[in-house]
Design a protein around this motif. Sequence first.
Motif, PDB file in Angstrom:
ATOM      1  N   LEU A 144      42.235  91.536  69.005  1.00 13.90           N
ATOM      2  CA  LEU A 144      43.538  90.952  69.324  1.00 13.90           C
ATOM      3  C   LEU A 144      44.326  91.910  70.193  1.00 13.90           C
ATOM      4  O   LEU A 144      45.091  91.527  71.067  1.00 13.90           O
ATOM      5  CB  LEU A 144      44.297  90.673  68.029  1.00 13.90           C
ATOM      6  CG  LEU A 144      45.488  89.738  68.154  1.00 13.90           C
ATOM      7  CD1 LEU A 144      44.970  88.345  68.420  1.00 13.90           C
ATOM      8  CD2 LEU A 144      46.292  89.781  66.894  1.00 13.90           C
ATOM      9  N   ARG A 203      47.195  86.973  50.348  1.00 13.00           N
ATOM     10  CA  ARG A 203      47.537  88.270  50.927  1.00 13.00           C
ATOM     11  C   ARG A 203      49.005  88.621  50.690  1.00 13.00           C
ATOM     12  O   ARG A 203      49.339  89.727  50.282  1.00 13.00           O
ATOM     13  CB  ARG A 203      47.305  88.244  52.438  1.00 13.00           C
ATOM     14  CG  ARG A 203      45.871  88.437  52.851  1.00 13.00           C
ATOM     15  CD  ARG A 203      45.774  88.426  54.372  1.00 13.00           C
ATOM     16  NE  ARG A 203      44.403  88.610  54.811  1.00 13.00           N
ATOM     17  CZ  ARG A 203      43.788  89.779  54.862  1.00 13.00           C
ATOM     18  NH1 ARG A 203      44.429  90.875  54.511  1.00 13.00           N
ATOM     19  NH2 ARG A 203      42.546  89.870  55.253  1.00 13.00           N
ATOM     20  N   ARG A 211      47.081  80.557  64.206  1.00 10.47           N
ATOM     21  CA  ARG A 211      46.582  79.727  63.110  1.00 10.47           C
ATOM     22  C   ARG A 211      47.533  78.553  62.889  1.00 10.47           C
ATOM     23  O   ARG A 211      47.113  77.413  62.730  1.00 10.47           O
ATOM     24  CB  ARG A 211      46.444  80.558  61.837  1.00 10.47           C
ATOM     25  CG  ARG A 211      45.821  79.775  60.700  1.00 10.47           C
ATOM     26  CD  ARG A 211      45.445  80.629  59.525  1.00 10.47           C
ATOM     27  NE  ARG A 211      44.197  81.354  59.759  1.00 10.47           N
ATOM     28  CZ  ARG A 211      43.485  81.954  58.814  1.00 10.47           C
ATOM     29  NH1 ARG A 211      43.879  81.886  57.564  1.00 10.47           N
ATOM     30  NH2 ARG A 211      42.387  82.620  59.086  1.00 10.47           N
ATOM     31  N   ALA A 232      49.505  89.679  62.987  1.00  7.74           N
ATOM     32  CA  ALA A 232      48.160  89.285  62.584  1.00  7.74           C
ATOM     33  C   ALA A 232      48.153  88.916  61.109  1.00  7.74           C
ATOM     34  O   ALA A 232      48.988  89.385  60.325  1.00  7.74           O
ATOM     35  CB  ALA A 232      47.185  90.423  62.841  1.00  7.74           C
ATOM     36  N   ILE A 233      47.201  88.077  60.743  1.00  9.05           N
ATOM     37  CA  ILE A 233      47.109  87.641  59.353  1.00  9.05           C
ATOM     38  C   ILE A 233      46.810  88.831  58.441  1.00  9.05           C
ATOM     39  O   ILE A 233      47.324  88.927  57.327  1.00  9.05           O
ATOM     40  CB  ILE A 233      46.027  86.554  59.231  1.00  9.05           C
ATOM     41  CG1 ILE A 233      46.573  85.277  59.861  1.00  9.05           C
ATOM     42  CG2 ILE A 233      45.631  86.309  57.795  1.00  9.05           C
ATOM     43  CD1 ILE A 233      45.536  84.259  60.152  1.00  9.05           C
ATOM     44  N   ALA A 234      46.004  89.764  58.957  1.00  7.94           N
ATOM     45  CA  ALA A 234      45.635  90.914  58.143  1.00  7.94           C
ATOM     46  C   ALA A 234      46.846  91.786  57.808  1.00  7.94           C
ATOM     47  O   ALA A 234      46.799  92.586  56.869  1.00  7.94           O
ATOM     48  CB  ALA A 234      44.577  91.735  58.868  1.00  7.94           C
ATOM     49  N   ALA A 251      34.459  89.207  60.414  1.00 13.09           N
ATOM     50  CA  ALA A 251      34.854  88.496  61.623  1.00 13.09           C
ATOM     51  C   ALA A 251      36.349  88.602  61.843  1.00 13.09           C
ATOM     52  O   ALA A 251      36.828  88.817  62.956  1.00 13.09           O
ATOM     53  CB  ALA A 251      34.434  87.031  61.524  1.00 13.09           C
ATOM     54  N   GLU A 252      37.098  88.486  60.715  1.00 13.69           N
ATOM     55  CA  GLU A 252      38.550  88.521  60.840  1.00 13.69           C
ATOM     56  C   GLU A 252      39.017  89.896  61.314  1.00 13.69           C
ATOM     57  O   GLU A 252      39.864  90.029  62.178  1.00 13.69           O
ATOM     58  CB  GLU A 252      39.185  88.180  59.493  1.00 13.69           C
ATOM     59  CG  GLU A 252      40.610  87.757  59.595  1.00 13.69           C
ATOM     60  CD  GLU A 252      41.179  87.454  58.229  1.00 13.69           C
ATOM     61  OE1 GLU A 252      41.949  88.278  57.733  1.00 13.69           O
ATOM     62  OE2 GLU A 252      40.818  86.410  57.648  1.00 13.69           O
ATOM     63  N   GLY A 294      38.296  90.239  64.726  1.00 19.67           N
ATOM     64  CA  GLY A 294      39.267  89.427  65.448  1.00 19.67           C
ATOM     65  C   GLY A 294      40.563  90.172  65.657  1.00 19.67           C
ATOM     66  O   GLY A 294      41.097  90.237  66.756  1.00 19.67           O
ATOM     67  N   SER A 295      41.057  90.813  64.592  1.00 20.43           N
ATOM     68  CA  SER A 295      42.354  91.482  64.735  1.00 20.43           C
ATOM     69  C   SER A 295      42.215  92.728  65.593  1.00 20.43           C
ATOM     70  O   SER A 295      43.172  93.165  66.216  1.00 20.43           O
ATOM     71  CB  SER A 295      42.938  91.816  63.360  1.00 20.43           C
ATOM     72  OG  SER A 295      42.053  92.600  62.643  1.00 20.43           O
ATOM     73  N   SER A 337      42.798  84.887  63.815  1.00 25.50           N
ATOM     74  CA  SER A 337      43.251  86.068  63.089  1.00 25.50           C
ATOM     75  C   SER A 337      44.726  86.349  63.367  1.00 25.50           C
ATOM     76  O   SER A 337      45.313  87.232  62.770  1.00 25.50           O
ATOM     77  CB  SER A 337      42.405  87.273  63.470  1.00 25.50           C
ATOM     78  OG  SER A 337      42.371  87.389  64.863  1.00 25.50           O
ATOM     79  N   ASP A 338      45.313  85.575  64.271  1.00 24.06           N
ATOM     80  CA  ASP A 338      46.721  85.742  64.586  1.00 24.06           C
ATOM     81  C   ASP A 338      47.508  84.647  63.865  1.00 24.06           C
ATOM     82  O   ASP A 338      47.118  83.473  63.889  1.00 24.06           O
ATOM     83  CB  ASP A 338      46.912  85.633  66.101  1.00 24.06           C
ATOM     84  CG  ASP A 338      48.358  85.769  66.512  1.00 24.06           C
ATOM     85  OD1 ASP A 338      48.836  86.905  66.570  1.00 24.06           O
ATOM     86  OD2 ASP A 338      49.017  84.731  66.726  1.00 24.06           O
TER      87      ASP A 338
END
Lengths: 491, 562
Positions: free
Chosen positions: B517, A430, A301, A357-359, B509-510, B513-514, A296-297
Motif C-alpha cells: 500500500l 481488530r 474496503r 489500513a485495516i491492519a 496476503a493482507e 497488501g498493507s 487492505s485499505d
Amino acid sequence: MMTFAPLLLVLLPVVAALVSFALPERLSAWRNGANIGVAFVKLLVVAYLLVQAQAGVVFEWRYEFLPGYDFVLRLDPLALLFVTLSVFLWLLTTIYAIAYFDRGPNLPRFFGFFNLCVLAATGVAMSGTAITFFLFYELLTLATWPLVAHRGDDKSLRAGQIYLTYTLAGSVAFLAGILWLQSLVGAIEFSAPADLGAIPPLTLTLIFILCIGGLGVKAAIIPFHGWLPEAMAAPAPVSALLHAVAVVKAGAFGIVRVIYDVYGIGTVAELGLGVPLAALASATILYGSVRALMQSDLKKRLAYSTVSQVSYIVLGASLVGPFAVIGGLVHLVHQGIMKITLFMCAGALANRMGIKAIAELDGAGRLMPVTMAAFSVGALGMIGMPPVAGFISKWYLGVGALQSDAAWAVAVLAGSSLLNAAYFLPLLYRAWLLPPPPGRPAIAELATTRDRMLILPAVVTAVVSLGAGIFASLPFSPLGWATLVGLGYLR
Amino acid sequence: MIADPTLLLPLAVLWPMLLAGLALLPGWGSRMVLLLPLGPLPALAAALVASRDVPVALPGVLLDSGLELGATGALFLGGAATLWFWAGVYAAFYMRRDERPAGFALFWNLVLAGNLGVFIAADIVSFYVFFALVSLLAYPLVIHDRQPASMRAGTVYLVLAVCGEVAILVGLMLASFGAGGAIGIEAVRAGLALPSAHPAAVPLLIAGFGIKAGLMPLHVWLPVAHPAAPVPASAVLSGAIVKAGIFGLVAFLPLGMPAAVAGNVLMILGFSGLFLAALMGLAQAGAKAVLAYSTVSQMGLVMGVLGFALAGGSAPAAVLPAVALFALHHGLAKGALFLGVGLAPVCGRAWRWGLLGALAVLGSSLAGMQLLAGALVKSALKDQAGAFGATLIGLSALTTALAMARCLAVLPRAKSRCRPPLLMALPFLALSGAALWLPWLLYARITGETPLAADLRSLIFEAWPLGLAALMIAGAVAVGLKAPSLPEGDALGPVQRRVAALSAAARAAERAGSRSLRRSRPKPQTVIGEDLDRIEDVFREGAAAAILVLAIAGAVVAASLI
C-alpha cells in the motif's frame, strides 16, 4: 405560496454556494453558519412537505425553457424519499466537513461546490421530466469533480480524471437513450408514463440498455464500477456523501425512475429485461463483496462494499415483485445512513489517529469507543444483522425475490450476507479485541483534542440506522415511506 | 403493581436491555454486575402470572411485531428465567473483581433479553431479532477471559453462529413466503405444513436451529465454547441458550403433518448425537467439557424425539409438553452442574463430599434414575418416541451415567480447607432443588397424567442400563481404568488446522497488501487474488471500451435526432 416549495429547495443551496464562494477565508465562521443554517432550513421545508405529501398533496413547478421541453420540478413520494435522505444527510455532512477540515486550504471552493452538489442531488430527485433529470444529473457530475480532486495531489487529480471519463461517457449514453425515446413518444414526463406499445421491442430494449448502461456508471454496476474505488482519494466528507446520497445514489435513483416511471413495471416485464438486470445486479453484489474482502485499505474496503450494496437497490427494482420494489427503495435510504456512518467514522479515525489500513485498526475501540461503536452499528447493519436497518432491507428483498419467482436471488442475498460478515467482522475484532500498537496517542491525550462535531454526525446516523430498523413500521420510517411509494407503483 | 399482567411480556425483554444500557455508563460496570440477578425478574413474573395465548401488539416496532406467551413458551421462559436469576446471583459474586465488568454486564443482559424474547415472540421477525441477539452476542461471553483458547473457541462459535443465522433467515423467508407473506409464528408454521411449502425451508430451519442446539455433526462449537466462558456464563449457555435452538424447532417444525425425509434425518442425527456425544464426553479431560458434551447428547435426545414426531405426524399438543418439560429439567440440572463444577475449587474436604453427592444426584437424574425428576420427564418423552426411540432413550441412561461419572472423576481439586461462599453455594443448591422438584410439581398439570403411573416391577426392569453403568463405574474405579482422551470439539481439530492454514495465508496476503500500500498499487499475493485482479483489469479496460462504444452510439443517435 408553497407551490414554490420545490423551487425553494433548489434555490436555497444556490444562496449557500454563492456565500461560500464569495466570503474570504477569514470570515469562515460566517460561511459555516450560512451552510449549516441553509441546510437546517431545508430540513424544515422538507418536514413540512412530508406532512403535506402524506395528505396526498403533490407539489409541482413547471417552466418551458425550450419549445416542447418543460423544466419540471415535481415532488412525488419517490422524489420526497430521496430529497429527505439527501437533505438530512447533507446537514450532518456539513457539520462533519466543518469539523474535519477545520482550517484547511481552498475551503471556499470546497463548500461552494459542496452546495452545488446538494443542489444537483435535490434536483435529480425532484425532476419531473427526463430532460430536467439529465440537466441536474450532469450538474452533479461536474460539481462533484472539484470535490473528488479537492486535495490537488497527483492521486486526487488522477481519481478526478477517471471519475470524469467514466461518468461523462455514461451521461452521453444516457442522453442518447432519452433523446431517442423522446423522438419516438414526445416529452417524457415521469408523472405519466408514455404509451410505448407502438414501438418495436428491439428499439425499446436498445434504449433501455443505453439508459441503464449510462446510469449504471454512477450506480457502479459491473463492469462500470472502476471509478468508485479510485475516487477514494477524495477527503472523507466527500466519500461519505458520494457513497451515501450524491453520485452513486443518483445513478440508482435514475435506474428506479427509468424502470418505474419511464417504462413501467409491466413493460419491463414484457420485454424480459428485469431478469438480466437482476442477474447483473446479483453479479455486482457478489463481485463487490469478494473484492471488498481482499482490500487492505479501510476506505477501499468500504468502497467495494458500496459497489455491492448499491446493487441491492437495482436488484430490488429489477425483480418487480411487491416486496422487492419496497426492499429496493428502502435500501436506498438504509444503505445511505449506514454507509455514511461508516465513512464518517473512517474519516474520524484517519483524522485523529492516522488510521488508513485495516491492519492499523487494532485497539481503535479502546481509544475511540464512541466512534467505533457507531462504526460497529453501521457494519452490523451492512451485514444485515437485526435490528439494524439493513436487516429490514434484506428481509423485504428476500421475500420479494421469492414473490418474483427468483429463489436464486435469495441465495445471492445469503451469500452476500456471509461475505459481508467475512469482511466486516474482522474489522470489529481488530478494533475491539486486539491491543493498540505502541505509538498510538493515549486516551487522555486524545481527550484533550476531541472535537465533538467530528463524532456527533456519525452517532446520529448510527442511532437513526438502529431506529429505522427497530421502528420500521411507523408511518414516517423509511420503510413506511418506501411502502407508500412502492404501493403507488404497484397499483 | 402492574394492572395488566400481559404488560409483563414487553417488560421482560425491555428491562434487561435497560440494565444493559446502564452498564455502558462510565464507571457503572461493577455496579451493574452486582445487579445481574435483577434482569430476569419480570420474565419470571410473566411466566407465572401473564395470561397465556393473549397477544400483545407492539405497533410500529419492527414489522408491527407482537409478543405472546404460549403454554410451551411459558415453560421455557420460566425455566430460563429461573436459571438466569440464580446464575446471575452466582455471577454477581463470582465476577465481582473482574477486569471487564462493564462488558460482562452489558452482554449478559443483552443475551438475556434475546434469550427470553425468543420464547415470547409472536412473529418471525421479532423472533429472528431475539435469536440473533442471543446467538451472536453470546460471543463476548465466550471470549470474556481473552485467553488464547477462549479466543479460538469464540471464533469457531461465531463462524457457526453466523452460518446458522443465515440459514434461519433464508428458512424464515421461504416459510413466510409459503404462508402468503404472513409473519405470525402460528401462520408460518401452518404454511410449512402445506404441501406447497418450499422443500428447502424445513431443512434450512433444522440446520440453523440445529447449530444452536448442538445437532450432530453441527455441534463442534459447543464443547469448545461452553467451557471457555466464565462459570455462570457456561451455565446459562448450556442450560438456557441452547434451549433457544430447541424452542426454534418447537415453534416452527410443522408437527402434525408427516414429513418423512426431514423428520427421519433429524431423528437419526439426534439419536446418533445422544450416544456419540456422551461417549466423546467420556474421553474429555475437563469437567466443563464433559458437561458440554452431555448437553449435546441430551439435546440430541430431544431432537431425536422431535424428528420422530415430525416423521410420524404426531400432533404438536402431544409432543410439545413433554419436550418442554424435558427442556425445563435439563436446563436447571445442567445449569446447576456447571455451577457445581465452579464450586469444586472452593470446596475442601467435607464440603467436597457434599458437593460430590449433590452432583451425583443431579447426574443420576439426568441419566434417568428411577424416582428422580429425570426419569419422570424421560417417561413423558418416551411415550412420544415410538417403541424404538423409547428403547434408545432407555439405553442412553447407560452412556449418560458413564459421562456423569467421568465428570465427577475429573472434577477440579480444591486447594486446601476452603469452604464455599454462600453466594456461590446457594444458587447451586437452589437450582438443584428446582431441577429435582419442579418436574414433579408440573407433571400432572402439563401432561394430564399422574406421575408414577407405571408399576414398581417395570420400574426396576427398566433400570438395568443404570445398573450396568453402576457396575462398569465400580469396575473402572476398582481397576483404576483411565479413559481415552479426545480433544474438545472432536472433528474440529482437522478442520481447524486447515482453516488456520487458510487464514494464515489470508493474513500474509493482507500484510503484503498493507506493505505494498505504501507503494502506489497494492499487489495481491494469493492465487485467487491474482485472478480476481486480472478480472478487475479486464473490467477496467473493457469498461472504458464499452463506455466508448455506448458514447459513440449515443452521439450518433443524438446527432441524427437533433
